[in-house]
Every structure is written in C-alpha cells, then in structure tokens.
Design a protein around this motif. Structure first.
Motif, mmCIF file in Angstrom:
data_model
loop_
_atom_site.group_PDB
_atom_site.id
_atom_site.type_symbol
_atom_site.label_atom_id
_atom_site.label_comp_id
_atom_site.label_asym_id
_atom_site.label_seq_id
_atom_site.Cartn_x
_atom_site.Cartn_y
_atom_site.Cartn_z
ATOM 1 N N TYR A 170 -14.948 -0.798 4.386
ATOM 2 C CA TYR A 170 -15.329 0.761 4.408
ATOM 3 C C TYR A 170 -16.878 0.795 4.179
ATOM 4 C CZ TYR A 170 -16.511 4.900 2.133
ATOM 5 O OH TYR A 170 -17.185 6.207 1.684
ATOM 6 N N VAL A 181 -6.128 0.289 5.351
ATOM 7 C CA VAL A 181 -5.578 1.687 5.104
ATOM 8 C C VAL A 181 -6.624 2.623 5.874
ATOM 9 C CG1 VAL A 181 -5.273 3.716 3.475
ATOM 10 C CG2 VAL A 181 -4.491 1.317 3.021
ATOM 11 N N THR A 182 -6.330 3.329 6.866
ATOM 12 C CA THR A 182 -7.140 4.170 7.719
ATOM 13 C C THR A 182 -6.250 5.468 7.920
ATOM 14 O OG1 THR A 182 -6.042 3.384 9.840
ATOM 15 C CG2 THR A 182 -7.684 2.081 8.990
ATOM 16 N N SER A 183 -6.989 6.466 8.692
ATOM 17 C CA SER A 183 -6.496 7.745 9.108
ATOM 18 C C SER A 183 -5.516 7.532 10.165
ATOM 19 C CB SER A 183 -7.588 8.661 9.258
ATOM 20 O OG SER A 183 -8.510 8.126 10.577
ATOM 21 N N GLU A 190 0.674 -1.184 -0.140
ATOM 22 C CA GLU A 190 0.213 0.134 0.178
ATOM 23 C C GLU A 190 1.032 1.386 -0.166
ATOM 24 O OE1 GLU A 190 -3.069 0.315 -0.181
ATOM 25 O OE2 GLU A 190 -4.059 -1.685 0.210
ATOM 26 N N ASP A 211 -9.646 8.224 -2.394
ATOM 27 C CA ASP A 211 -10.031 7.139 -1.717
ATOM 28 C C ASP A 211 -10.086 7.489 -0.086
ATOM 29 O OD1 ASP A 211 -7.053 6.935 -1.761
ATOM 30 O OD2 ASP A 211 -7.330 4.965 -0.298
ATOM 31 N N MET A 212 -9.325 8.229 0.391
ATOM 32 C CA MET A 212 -9.004 8.831 1.717
ATOM 33 C C MET A 212 -9.736 10.218 2.034
ATOM 34 S SD MET A 212 -8.062 6.615 3.815
ATOM 35 C CE MET A 212 -7.538 7.359 5.239
ATOM 36 N N SER A 224 -10.202 3.856 4.210
ATOM 37 C CA SER A 224 -10.302 4.143 2.716
ATOM 38 C C SER A 224 -11.478 3.454 2.107
ATOM 39 C CB SER A 224 -8.962 3.628 2.030
ATOM 40 O OG SER A 224 -9.003 3.287 0.757
ATOM 41 N N THR A 225 -11.848 3.933 0.994
ATOM 42 C CA THR A 225 -13.052 3.323 0.089
ATOM 43 C C THR A 225 -12.405 2.171 -0.422
ATOM 44 O OG1 THR A 225 -12.280 4.671 -1.690
ATOM 45 C CG2 THR A 225 -13.851 5.675 -0.315
ATOM 46 N N THR A 226 -11.214 1.796 -0.369
ATOM 47 C CA THR A 226 -10.721 0.579 -0.870
ATOM 48 C C THR A 226 -10.799 -0.429 0.009
ATOM 49 O OG1 THR A 226 -8.443 0.796 -0.691
ATOM 50 C CG2 THR A 226 -9.406 1.684 -2.682
ATOM 51 N N SER A 227 -10.950 -0.232 1.312
ATOM 52 C CA SER A 227 -10.760 -1.382 2.347
ATOM 53 C C SER A 227 -11.942 -2.108 2.528
ATOM 54 C CB SER A 227 -10.336 -0.683 3.606
ATOM 55 O OG SER A 227 -9.090 -0.213 3.482
ATOM 56 N N ARG A 258 -1.247 9.882 0.391
ATOM 57 C CA ARG A 258 -2.338 8.929 0.482
ATOM 58 C C ARG A 258 -3.486 9.704 1.134
ATOM 59 N NH1 ARG A 258 -2.868 3.424 -0.346
ATOM 60 N NH2 ARG A 258 -5.328 3.034 -0.310
#
Length: 698
Positions: A545, A499-501, A482, A528-529, A539-542, A523
């Motif tokens: 989500y 993938v997070t904040s 990632e 996506d974030m 992330s919208t890809t996780s 990123r």
C-alpha cells in the motif's frame, strides 16, 4: 495543472500557461498529430517588452484564452511604457486538422504604439514515445525552415519514406523571416484601440494539406459542433450546483476526447499521452456514455471491430478475435520499431467489447448492428475460450509474449500492481478477478443477443459456460481469512492475497454469490479501503500500500464508477450513494471541477482535500465518464429495448434533493424524468415525457 491543452479529433496542442511551447530539451509540450510532434517550439515575444501572465483558461475545452500584460519599460530613467498599459490576448482553437490563433494587442494608452512581435517556431518531429523517453528508434532528416511570403514551412523526411511538414501562415505578413524559424512582425495599435495577428498552423503528412478557412468561420463551425453534441446528449440539472458543474465539465471533456477514424466517433483514452484508440479505455468510456449518448458506443464497436486480431503474432501479442489494446501512428509504427500497429496486450478489452455490444443492444434495440458485428462477436467468444483460457481451467489469464509489450495486462497495468501478501510480485499467467466478471457478464448478456439473432445453440452454450464460471469463481477466488475476493490467481494457481478494488467490478458483473457480494460491499466501504473521497485501489493493510502509487493505494474515479453501478443494481443503494457523494466532494477541489485520471489515496481526515497525482491525464475519458455513471446510478435506469421495457430504481445522495433529466435516448425515442426526495429521504420518479413506446417500470 501546469499546462494547457486543446484537442479536436486527432490533433492536439500542449503548452505552458502563457500559451507557449518553450524551447527546452526535455519538454513534453508541443503540437501533436498522429503521435508525431509537429511543433516542439512556439514562443511569442515582444521586442523590448517583458510580458506578465494575467490568466490562462481552457475551460470550454475547444477554446483556449491567455491574457498577458506588460511590465514597466524604461529607457534610462525615462518610463517609455507604463506597466499594465498594454494587453495581449491570445485566443486559440483547433478545427479540421488546423490550429488557429488570434493574438490581439490592446493599447490602453492615449498615444499610438508600435509593437514588434517575434514568433519563434521549431519542430523536431519526434514520436510521442521518444518525447516521453520510451523509445530510441530510427530517425529521418530534418529540413531547414523554408521562408514563404506569409510564414514558414518546417519539414522532415522520415526514415519511413514519408514527408512531414508544418505549414505556418501569419497575417499580416511578417516583416522578416529567418531560416532559424523566427518570424518578425510590426503591428501599429492606435490609442485606446486594438490590432490583431492571425496565426494558422497546419500539420501535413505526405502532402495532404487540410482545408483552411477564416478564424471566424472555423470558430463558428467548432462552436456549432459542440452545440450539436449537447443537443444530442442527455441533459441533467439538479439542486446541487456542484453536480451540475461536474456534469457540464464532463460533457465538454468527453466531446473533446472524441475521434473518428472512419467508423464513427469514439473516445480516446486521455490527454495528453493517450489521445489514441485504446481498447479498454475506449470501451469503458463508451459503456459509461450509454445513458448520455449511446451513439458513441456504435462508433466504438465498429472501430475496434475493424482492428480485431486476425492472426497469431507474438510481437504484437495478437491472436484471432482479440481486441486491440493500443493503436499508434507515426514513424516508429511504420518502421515496426514498436508493436503498437496495433498492439493487443490486454486481457480485458475482448470481453468488454462483448459487454458493450450487449449493453448497446439493450439500450437501442439495434439488431442490424448486431447482425453486422455477429462474426466479430463470435470471434471474440472464441478468443476467450481458446486463447484467453490458455490452460483450459475455465479462467481467462494473460501472459506477455511481445518483447516490447506490457507485463500486466489488466487495467492495473503497472509492474507492481499484482502483488502477494508477502510483497512478491505475482508470476504470469495471471487470472484477474474483474476479468472473470467481464467474461461472465459478456456471456450472460450475449446469450439474449444470440437468441434474437437465431443463434440458439450458441446462446445455450454461453449460458452454460457462464454458470460454470460463476460456480468455479466462488470456489477458487474466495479469501476466507480476509472474507473478501482475491485480486487474482497467479501462474501456479495460488491466490494473490492482497485486498484491492478489483473485486468491486465483480459487483457490476453480478459474478459473486449473495453472501460474497454483501461482504465485498462492506469491505469496500471500510476505512482501509474508503478514504472519504473514494475507494482506494488497495487496502491500507496490504503490504505494498502506498497512497502515492499508481495502482497500489490511489483512487481512480472510473474504478469507483463501476463499483457504484454494481452496488446499485444489486440493491445497495445507500452504499452506492456514499461513493457518489465522496467523488462529488473530490471533484469540487480540482480545476474546472474536473475529475482527473486518478488522485492520491490519503484519508479525508488526514488531508482536507484530495492530493493530486503528479502525471495524471486530464481530461481523461473514463474519469470524465464517471459522472455519467453517477447519473445512471441515481436513476437506477436499466433499459431492455428488445423486450419493450425500461426500469427505474431511483436514489439520490445526501447533497441532491431534486434531479431533472431530459432527452435520455432509449430505443427510438427519449425520456424526461424528475427525481424528488421527500423529508423522510424517500426518492420518487415522475415521468415527464415518454416518446420511446416502451413500458416504464418503477
């Protein structure tokens, strides 16, 4: 927002927009004091007259106003009262542990009116947890309402051996009162004139009756205290009306959220459900307030030091040196039916306590408080190294021990917040990325404090431990696929790949390598974030989500505030200003320009406005504190009072070209500055006043 709330210190009232606490089985509305509902019903009715809501406001936070009028009243075919010829104005506030309301009847007719108000009261004395359906504990005995000359006394004998009462006084005195809790009045209103009823409600525990003053005296004193808060706080005014409104709203919200348990004022987490000491939330809000009112940090530190863990107690997830998660009061707390006495199930409050202490010292140079807190700071360091790092691998991790505790003990504390790429929930013990950042930040900054306290050996130890942590983190937490930092390591030391904040907080803590920070910043602002209204929690890809979830795709203003502050201090000013601009735009869509606890993570191109999260606290402390971090980020202010310096690195978002900031409290004085943006977009600082005696570096 379908409710109205007022709070002062540890008393708050939650009503519907009419100003009533409806008589419903499942309502969460009420008058609450020390986690107990002292009124579960409070309704105003007019005999023979239906009321219609005109407006309902609590914009000033300390003062609520409701305006109602009458529907048309008939007797057979004859109109007895024309519609909208009677106004009802409810004006209410809380002061010194007492709720005050003045109900004014406004007669717009050319003939006198006699109105017959009925005030209906009830009190179930349920604990906050029981109201919300979290608890079924032991119960005491409700007392029948006692009728007095000027009102009622509702009562309860608790199973904890403590008596609780709700003392209700009405002026003029009621014509009659019932043992079912109804007061009936008769009010004569002259033509084109007004008449008022005053209601005073006092929660009483163990016969400790708060002092009562007149409505006018209480309101004057309350308004004066808000004036003092404004006077003692940093003032900010820009050429953006939106920023000015958000700043003023947040200043009022933070004042409303302050509470004092005897060690100085500190922010509670949020209204209505978390109006209690909350380790993580109170600490982050106090950090956010440093550029606006650093004195709140002092009250926060002293309060949390008072309740610092002293023993190993699995029921409360307590260990020596640990900072509390949450402190609750009331019957189930006294009976030990809940572990919140206090409850210590938080992994991040202890390092954040140390970070706040070090940052407060940088802003104030208050070495005396550092000496006073020295044993607490050492205990916190010991907790990190011993109990926090239970397997001695160099990382701090959490694991729930209490049967009624919290499973996930970071700021994303919902059950599904720490999740693998395949959708499986991570297994404890869990080492969160941002927590390692807080630990690194605490040890790095406390080293300077310890040197100033002549604790040179400990200072050297902290620097060594911080350096080792940074190296180990770079190796163990990096997700090569990632090109990002993992949210956590699970109980098997496997990376949690979502993938997070969370890693964004590591920018604020300066934990990442230069190469890592560049990739993390990029990123976090990728589609996506970044929604256009802020950085999503996931992330919208996780796999998990969900833009409507609590922690897996929503947007939290405080989360964004720490990320933007980290971006700015590492030199990513443009990126930080992009986050500032997005949050200001989001705030423009919420009632009173108030940033809520969180909102849904839908993309700005998908929704032309931020979508409400249904049960977000509002106001909420670290959401209110977000605009103060915006200010700090724009100023780029970094005080170091012990070294005699204060640095500025200014930048402004696209919507602001001029920003004047006055009464910035640093050390023993204040600063006034003016930020100006030229036609090329360059921002300069003009020093208008410097009464600090510190050297200013731009």
């Amino acid at each position: 927002m379908d409710y109205r709330v007022l709070k002062e210190n540890d008393l708050f009232i939650l009503t519907d927009k009419d100003g009533n606490i409806p008589n419903k089985d499942r309502t969460e509305k009420g008058l609450y004091y020390q986690d107990t509902r002292f009124l579960s019903m409070y309704q105003l009715e007019l005999e023979g007259i239906d009321l219609i809501l005109l407006s309902s406001r609590s914009e000033q936070n300390y003062l609520g106003t409701v305006r109602l009028t009458n529907a048309e009243t008939r007797s057979g075919n004859e109109i007895v009262l024309w519609r909208e010829s009677l106004g009802v104005h409810r004006k209410r506030f809380i002061y010194n542990g007492v709720f005050y309301e003045k109900i004014t009847f406004e007669n717009y007719n050319n003939f006198p009116l006699t109105v017959r108000p009925k005030l209906r009261f009830g009190a179930d004395y349920n604990h906050m947890f029981a109201v919300r359906g979290y608890l079924e504990g032991r119960r005491g005995v409700l007392q029948a309402p006692a009728v007095t000359n000027d009102g009622l006394i509702l009562g309860y004998e608790g199973s904890d051996g403590i008596s609780r009462q709700t003392v209700i006084q009405v002026e003029p005195s009621p014509k009659s009162a019932s043992e079912q809790g109804t007061l009936s009045l008769e009010v004569h209103v002259r033509p084109e004139s007004t008449a008022s009823v005053n209601v005073v409600i006092c929660p009483v525990i163990a016969n400790q009756v708060p002092e009562r003053v007149t409505f006018e005296q209480a309101l004057d004193a309350l308004e004066a205290s808000y004036g003092e808060w404004r006077q003692a706080s940093t003032k900010a005014f820009s050429d953006s009306e939106l920023f000015n409104k958000v700043y003023e709203r947040s200043l009022l919200d933070m004042r409303a959220l302050l509470t004092d348990l005897g060690e100085g004022r500190f922010p509670v987490a949020g209204i209505p459900w978390y109006a209690v000491p909350f380790g993580r939330d109170s600490l982050i809000a106090a950090i956010q307030l440093l550029s606006v009112n650093p004195d709140i940090a002092k009250g926060t530190l002293k309060t949390l030091a008072k309740y610092q863990g002293r023993e190993v107690n699995a029921w409360r997830d307590e260990q020596p040196g640990k900072i509390l998660h949450e402190l609750r009061f009331g019957e189930p707390a006294n009976n030990h039916d809940i572990p919140h006495t206090p409850y210590y199930g938080t992994i991040d409050a202890t390092p954040l306590f140390l970070v706040l202490a070090a940052e407060y010292y940088r802003w104030t140079g208050d070495i005396e408080l550092m000496r006073e807190l020295l044993s607490h700071l050492k205990a916190g360091i010991s907790w990190i190294n011993q109990y926090g790092d239970r397997d001695q691998d160099g990382f701090v991790e959490y694991c729930q021990e209490s049967g009624k505790g919290i499973a996930n003990q970071g700021w994303k504390d919902s059950a599904d917040s720490i999740v693998h790429k395949n959708g499986e929930l991570a297994r404890a013990p869990i080492a969160l990325a941002e927590v390692q950042g807080y630990v690194y930040d605490a040890k790095t900054k406390l080293a300077d404090v310890m040197n100033d306290l002549e604790e040179h050996e400990l200072a050297a130890q902290l620097r060594q431990e911080a350096a080792a942590l940074k190296q180990a983190f770079a190796e163990r937490f990096w997700l090569e696929e990632e090109q990002f930092v993992t949210v956590a390591l699970d109980g098997d030391k496997n990376k949690v790949e979502s993938v997070t904040s969370n890693p964004g907080h590591c920018l604020w803590s300066c934990l990442l390598t230069k190469e890592q920070e560049e990739k993390v910043v990029k990123r976090l602002l990728a589609p996506d974030m970044f929604s256009g209204y802020g950085i999503r929690t996931m992330s919208t890809t996780s796999t998990r989500y969900n833009p409507m979830s609590y922690h897996d795709g929503s947007i939290w203003p405080h989360d964004n505030s720490l990320i933007m502050l980290g971006m700015k201090q590492l030199g990513y000013a443009r990126e930080a200003m992009e986050v500032v601009e997005a949050l200001l735009e989001a705030a423009s869509h919420f009632e009173y320009h108030r940033l809520p606890e969180l909102f849904c993570g839908y993309d700005r191109e998908e929704e032309p406005y931020p979508v409400d999260y249904p049960v977000a606290c509002s106001p909420q402390a670290w959401a209110a504190g977000t605009v103060f971090v915006m200010l700090q980020t724009m100023l780029g202010i970094q005080p170091d009072v012990p070294r005699g310096l204060v640095r500025f690195s200014p930048s402004l978002p696209p919507s602001i070209n001029r920003l004047k900031v006055t009464d910035i409290s640093v050390g023993q004085g204040t600063l006034d500055v003016l930020l100006l943006k030229d036609e090329e977009g360059e921002v300069t600082v003009k020093m208008l006043k410097n009464e600090t005696g510190l050297q200013v570096m731009i």
